[in-house]
Scaffold this motif. Structure first.
Motif, short mmCIF file in Angstrom:
data_model
loop_
_atom_site.label_atom_id
_atom_site.label_comp_id
_atom_site.label_asym_id
_atom_site.label_seq_id
_atom_site.Cartn_x
_atom_site.Cartn_y
_atom_site.Cartn_z
N UNK A 1 0.80 -1.22 0.00
CA UNK A 1 0.00 0.00 0.00
C UNK A 1 0.84 1.27 0.00
N UNK A 2 1.96 1.27 0.69
CA UNK A 2 2.80 2.47 0.78
C UNK A 2 3.99 2.42 -0.16
N UNK A 3 4.31 1.24 -0.68
CA UNK A 3 5.50 1.11 -1.51
C UNK A 3 6.79 1.16 -0.72
N UNK A 4 6.69 0.90 0.59
CA UNK A 4 7.86 0.96 1.46
C UNK A 4 8.78 -0.23 1.19
N UNK A 5 10.08 0.03 1.21
CA UNK A 5 11.08 -1.03 1.10
C UNK A 5 11.44 -1.50 2.50
N UNK A 6 11.45 -2.81 2.72
CA UNK A 6 11.71 -3.36 4.06
C UNK A 6 12.97 -4.22 4.05
N UNK A 7 13.89 -3.92 4.97
CA UNK A 7 15.01 -4.80 5.26
C UNK A 7 14.60 -5.62 6.48
N UNK A 8 14.56 -6.94 6.34
CA UNK A 8 14.02 -7.79 7.39
C UNK A 8 15.08 -8.79 7.84
N UNK A 9 15.55 -8.65 9.07
CA UNK A 9 16.48 -9.63 9.61
C UNK A 9 15.75 -10.51 10.61
N UNK A 10 16.08 -11.79 10.62
CA UNK A 10 15.39 -12.71 11.52
C UNK A 10 16.21 -13.96 11.76
N UNK A 11 16.04 -14.53 12.95
CA UNK A 11 16.62 -15.84 13.24
C UNK A 11 15.65 -16.96 12.88
N UNK A 12 14.44 -16.57 12.48
CA UNK A 12 13.42 -17.56 12.16
C UNK A 12 13.32 -17.70 10.65
N UNK A 13 13.91 -18.78 10.14
CA UNK A 13 14.03 -18.94 8.69
C UNK A 13 12.67 -19.03 8.00
N UNK A 14 11.66 -19.57 8.70
CA UNK A 14 10.34 -19.67 8.08
C UNK A 14 9.75 -18.29 7.81
N UNK A 15 10.15 -17.28 8.59
CA UNK A 15 9.69 -15.91 8.33
C UNK A 15 10.28 -15.38 7.03
N UNK A 16 11.57 -15.63 6.83
CA UNK A 16 12.22 -15.21 5.59
C UNK A 16 11.59 -15.91 4.40
N UNK A 17 11.29 -17.20 4.56
CA UNK A 17 10.64 -17.99 3.50
C UNK A 17 9.31 -17.36 3.11
N UNK A 18 8.54 -16.92 4.10
CA UNK A 18 7.20 -16.41 3.83
C UNK A 18 7.22 -14.99 3.28
N UNK A 19 8.14 -14.16 3.74
CA UNK A 19 8.08 -12.74 3.43
C UNK A 19 8.99 -12.29 2.28
N UNK A 20 10.14 -12.93 2.12
CA UNK A 20 11.19 -12.37 1.26
C UNK A 20 11.42 -13.16 -0.01
N UNK A 21 11.40 -12.48 -1.14
CA UNK A 21 11.74 -13.11 -2.42
C UNK A 21 13.25 -13.10 -2.67
N UNK A 22 13.94 -12.09 -2.13
CA UNK A 22 15.39 -12.01 -2.30
C UNK A 22 16.04 -11.96 -0.92
N UNK A 23 17.23 -12.57 -0.83
CA UNK A 23 17.91 -12.64 0.46
C UNK A 23 19.41 -12.41 0.29
N UNK A 24 20.03 -12.00 1.38
CA UNK A 24 21.48 -11.89 1.46
C UNK A 24 21.90 -12.69 2.69
N UNK A 25 22.76 -13.70 2.50
CA UNK A 25 23.23 -14.52 3.61
C UNK A 25 24.69 -14.17 3.86
N UNK A 26 24.98 -13.82 5.11
CA UNK A 26 26.33 -13.41 5.49
C UNK A 26 26.85 -14.34 6.59
N UNK A 27 28.14 -14.64 6.53
CA UNK A 27 28.77 -15.45 7.56
C UNK A 27 30.23 -15.04 7.69
N UNK A 28 30.67 -14.81 8.92
CA UNK A 28 32.05 -14.38 9.18
C UNK A 28 32.42 -13.14 8.37
N UNK A 29 31.44 -12.25 8.20
CA UNK A 29 31.69 -11.00 7.51
C UNK A 29 31.73 -11.08 6.01
#
Length: 311
Positions: free
Chosen positions: A183-211
């Protein structure tokens, strides 16, 4: 070009390399998943994006503004909801929003309008006169979100928004995130420890480990690159050796295994279930159950990092 552009960002704390040449972009209006185990560098990068830390090298542009050179304009585009609750507990919900709205320069009728809107979209209209100290953890989290959107930010950063919240608040937050993008066209950066949330909400992801970047792009493409094939599980009776041999010849089936009257088919994109059902019927196989097993993002994460998300 994205509404957020991160280019070659590096950060050290003393001799420790925390971010190693990180680059990605975020499209306008998307929900972008940002995930990694504890200590991966997520919080450091978010702090740099919000100008709480200065990178050793690299650039970040938000809405076209360099976070270091055009700090005020860049930060004006951002709404930030940190992991830790940032509210005044002795005040009620409405007064908290009135305070934060004033910090954004809102006043008068416009401020009242924005407060009413923020309370509505976060589902807190009926509790606006209740003191925050009486709120549940989930309600406090939703009020924190309400405070972050009063100025209609083009970019909303949600850092672990559902940690410690009740199921009702979690559903409210999910609905809110989807609606604010639509409705607003807002861009959301969503960080979570719950992978099922990322599965449901995000079409694109960035995975980082050890920087370091370990995966970046479309969620389904990342899953396919690690687990290119899915599985179909068939439970039945009357399964024979020749049945399995015949299944291997059907287009789209890569591998066939059987155990305890359960057939596991490893399949590719050309697979057609109708062909398998027809074949099994002709061979007098009594089918009791069919299920589809798709690779999950959590499986991908564990495979490419060797860690559970909370390690």
């Amino acid at each position: 070009m994205g509404i957020i552009e991160v280019q070659n960002v590096t950060k050290r704390f003393n001799d420790k390399l925390v971010l190693d040449n990180i680059s990605y972009d975020v499209k306008e209006g998307e929900i972008f998943g940002f995930i990694g185990p504890n200590g991966a560098g997520k919080s450091t990068l978010i702090n740099i994006m919000t100008n709480l830390l200065i990178p050793d090298s690299g650039t970040i542009k938000i809405c076209g503004f360099d976070i270091l050179k055009d700090t005020i304009k860049a930060k004006g585009c951002i709404g930030y909801v940190p992991q830790d609750i940032a509210l005044m507990e002795e005040l009620n919900a409405y007064d908290n929003l009135e305070f934060f709205g004033a910090l954004y320069g809102l006043k008068g009728k416009e401020l009242k309008k924005r407060i009413a809107e923020a309370l509505r979209v976060t589902g807190l209209e009926d509790t606006k006169k209740q003191k925050v100290k009486k709120f549940s953890g989930g309600m406090k989290r939703r009020l924190n979100i309400a405070a972050a959107i009063l100025h209609h930010p083009k970019v909303l950063i949600l850092d672990e928004p559902t940690v410690g919240v009740d199921p009702q608040s979690r559903n409210h937050i999910f609905t809110f995130v989807k609606n604010i993008c639509k409705e607003w066209g807002t861009t959301v950066i969503y960080t979570s420890h719950y992978m099922e949330e990322i599965e449901e909400l995000c079409d694109r992801v960035f995975i980082i480990d050890l920087g370091k970047e370990v995966a970046y792009g479309e969620r389904e493409q990342i899953k396919a690159s690690v687990f290119p094939n899915n599985k179909v599980l068939i439970e039945g009776s009357g399964i024979k050796g020749e049945t399995l041999v015949g299944l291997k010849k059907i287009e789209g089936i890569i591998k066939v295994t059987e155990s305890d009257n359960k057939i596991s088919l490893t399949i590719d994109s050309t697979f057609k279930l109708a062909k398998v059902l027809s074949y099994l019927e002709k061979n007098n196989i009594n089918i009791k159950k069919i299920s589809y097993e798709e690779a999950k993002l959590e499986d991908v994460f564990l495979t490419i990092t060797g860690k559970q998300l909370r390690d």
